[in-house]
Design a protein around this motif. Structure first.
Motif, PDB file in Angstrom:
ATOM      1  N   SER A 124       0.604  -1.320   0.172  1.00  9.72           N
ATOM      2  CA  SER A 124       0.044  -0.099   0.030  1.00  9.72           C
ATOM      3  C   SER A 124       0.792   1.181  -0.033  1.00  9.72           C
ATOM      4  O   SER A 124       0.569   2.411  -0.379  1.00  9.72           O
ATOM      5  CB  SER A 124      -0.838  -0.026   1.300  1.00  9.72           C
ATOM      6  N   ASP A 125       2.117   1.159   0.193  1.00  8.32           N
ATOM      7  CA  ASP A 125       2.884   2.270   0.493  1.00  8.32           C
ATOM      8  C   ASP A 125       2.477   3.258   1.410  1.00  8.32           C
ATOM      9  O   ASP A 125       2.519   4.626   1.142  1.00  8.32           O
ATOM     10  CB  ASP A 125       3.376   2.869  -0.979  1.00  8.32           C
ATOM     11  N   VAL A 126       2.094   2.808   2.658  1.00 11.70           N
ATOM     12  CA  VAL A 126       1.436   3.445   3.668  1.00 11.70           C
ATOM     13  C   VAL A 126       2.224   3.240   4.767  1.00 11.70           C
ATOM     14  O   VAL A 126       2.745   2.211   5.259  1.00 11.70           O
ATOM     15  CB  VAL A 126       0.200   3.035   3.915  1.00 11.70           C
ATOM     16  N   ASP A 127       2.578   4.426   5.716  1.00 10.56           N
ATOM     17  CA  ASP A 127       3.435   4.313   6.981  1.00 10.56           C
ATOM     18  C   ASP A 127       2.238   4.367   7.933  1.00 10.56           C
ATOM     19  O   ASP A 127       1.420   5.051   8.101  1.00 10.56           O
ATOM     20  CB  ASP A 127       4.143   5.567   7.192  1.00 10.56           C
ATOM     21  N   TYR A 128       2.415   3.384   9.032  1.00 11.54           N
ATOM     22  CA  TYR A 128       1.345   3.480   9.951  1.00 11.54           C
ATOM     23  C   TYR A 128       2.326   3.799  11.291  1.00 11.54           C
ATOM     24  O   TYR A 128       3.404   3.280  11.539  1.00 11.54           O
ATOM     25  CB  TYR A 128       0.677   2.039  10.027  1.00 11.54           C
ATOM     26  N   TRP A 129       1.463   4.505  12.127  1.00 16.47           N
ATOM     27  CA  TRP A 129       2.246   4.716  13.545  1.00 16.47           C
ATOM     28  C   TRP A 129       1.593   4.478  14.602  1.00 16.47           C
ATOM     29  O   TRP A 129       0.296   4.445  14.711  1.00 16.47           O
ATOM     30  CB  TRP A 129       2.505   6.490  13.286  1.00 16.47           C
ATOM     31  N   GLY A 130       2.254   4.092  15.652  1.00 14.30           N
ATOM     32  CA  GLY A 130       1.672   3.877  17.066  1.00 14.30           C
ATOM     33  C   GLY A 130       1.746   5.192  17.703  1.00 14.30           C
ATOM     34  O   GLY A 130       2.010   6.304  17.354  1.00 14.30           O
ATOM     35  N   GLN A 131       0.908   4.961  18.887  1.00 12.92           N
ATOM     36  CA  GLN A 131       0.416   6.262  19.727  1.00 12.92           C
ATOM     37  C   GLN A 131       1.924   6.803  20.666  1.00 12.92           C
ATOM     38  O   GLN A 131       1.620   8.032  20.922  1.00 12.92           O
ATOM     39  CB  GLN A 131      -0.371   5.674  20.831  1.00 12.92           C
ATOM     40  N   GLY A 132       3.005   6.070  20.551  1.00 13.03           N
ATOM     41  CA  GLY A 132       4.203   6.591  20.990  1.00 13.03           C
ATOM     42  C   GLY A 132       4.217   6.316  22.660  1.00 13.03           C
ATOM     43  O   GLY A 132       3.272   6.071  23.235  1.00 13.03           O
ATOM     44  N   THR A 133       5.440   6.036  23.010  1.00 11.03           N
ATOM     45  CA  THR A 133       5.683   5.559  24.530  1.00 11.03           C
ATOM     46  C   THR A 133       6.864   6.458  24.854  1.00 11.03           C
ATOM     47  O   THR A 133       7.925   6.717  24.276  1.00 11.03           O
ATOM     48  CB  THR A 133       5.886   4.324  24.643  1.00 11.03           C
ATOM     49  N   LEU A 134       6.904   7.126  26.004  1.00 10.55           N
ATOM     50  CA  LEU A 134       7.851   7.979  26.577  1.00 10.55           C
ATOM     51  C   LEU A 134       8.817   7.209  27.178  1.00 10.55           C
ATOM     52  O   LEU A 134       8.530   6.586  28.177  1.00 10.55           O
ATOM     53  CB  LEU A 134       6.913   9.161  27.772  1.00 10.55           C
ATOM     54  N   VAL A 135      10.118   7.729  26.927  1.00  8.30           N
ATOM     55  CA  VAL A 135      11.282   7.212  27.628  1.00  8.30           C
ATOM     56  C   VAL A 135      11.990   8.379  27.981  1.00  8.30           C
ATOM     57  O   VAL A 135      12.341   9.484  27.474  1.00  8.30           O
ATOM     58  CB  VAL A 135      12.284   6.309  26.359  1.00  8.30           C
ATOM     59  N   THR A 136      12.395   8.348  29.434  1.00 11.08           N
ATOM     60  CA  THR A 136      13.043   9.346  30.120  1.00 11.08           C
ATOM     61  C   THR A 136      14.444   8.812  30.873  1.00 11.08           C
ATOM     62  O   THR A 136      14.136   7.696  31.741  1.00 11.08           O
ATOM     63  CB  THR A 136      12.144  10.048  31.275  1.00 11.08           C
ATOM     64  N   VAL A 137      15.263   9.521  30.421  1.00  5.77           N
ATOM     65  CA  VAL A 137      16.554   8.870  31.156  1.00  5.77           C
ATOM     66  C   VAL A 137      17.264  10.114  31.970  1.00  5.77           C
ATOM     67  O   VAL A 137      17.505  11.173  31.522  1.00  5.77           O
ATOM     68  CB  VAL A 137      17.528   8.558  30.039  1.00  5.77           C
ATOM     69  N   SER A 138      17.310   9.675  33.272  1.00  2.00           N
ATOM     70  CA  SER A 138      17.897  10.620  33.983  1.00  2.00           C
ATOM     71  C   SER A 138      19.301  10.725  34.252  1.00  2.00           C
ATOM     72  O   SER A 138      19.916   9.594  34.184  1.00  2.00           O
ATOM     73  CB  SER A 138      17.332  10.461  35.404  1.00  2.00           C
TER      74      SER A 138
END
Length: 116
Positions: A101-115
């Motif tokens: 389909s030549d389509v990009d699908y995306w997830g909702q995102g997950t936050l990564v925080t490195v202290s």
């Protein structure tokens, strides 16, 4: 098609996290899946991708520290992140691309925080 990502969270510098992503809603396997990240105030950049044939591509900044792999289940991908740095902080998005389909699908995102 829906992409469900998980595994983000808080880690200390030098620590590890593992992200998971599963794409559902397609009877076909995606030709390529991967991870992108977006740091605060910056554009979304490639982190790593993997093809159905197992070919991998990494951003220079994560080479040797991150490993992308496919799961046994169809359309599942993982990102093992080791030796994390504060500059790895951001929202990580799962991506899936289909040549059919030549389509990009995306997830909702997950936050990564490195202290530090």
């Amino acid at each position: 098609v829906q992409l469900q990502a998980s595994g983000g969270g808080l880690a200390q510098t030098g620590g590890s996290l593992r992200l998971s992503c599963t794409a559902s809603g397609s009877i076909f396997s995606f030709n390529m899946m991967g991870w992108y990240r977006q740091a605060p105030g910056k554009q979304r950049d490639l982190v790593a991708t993997i093809t159905t044939g197992g070919f991998t591509n990494y951003a220079d900044s994560v080479k040797g520290r991150f490993t992308i792999s496919k799961g046994n289940a169809k359309n599942t991908v993982y990102l093992q992140m080791n030796s994390l740095r504060p500059e790895d902080t951001g929202v990580y998005y799962c991506n899936a691309w289909s040549a059919r389909s030549d389509v990009d699908y995306w997830g909702q995102g997950t936050l990564v925080t490195v202290s530090s």
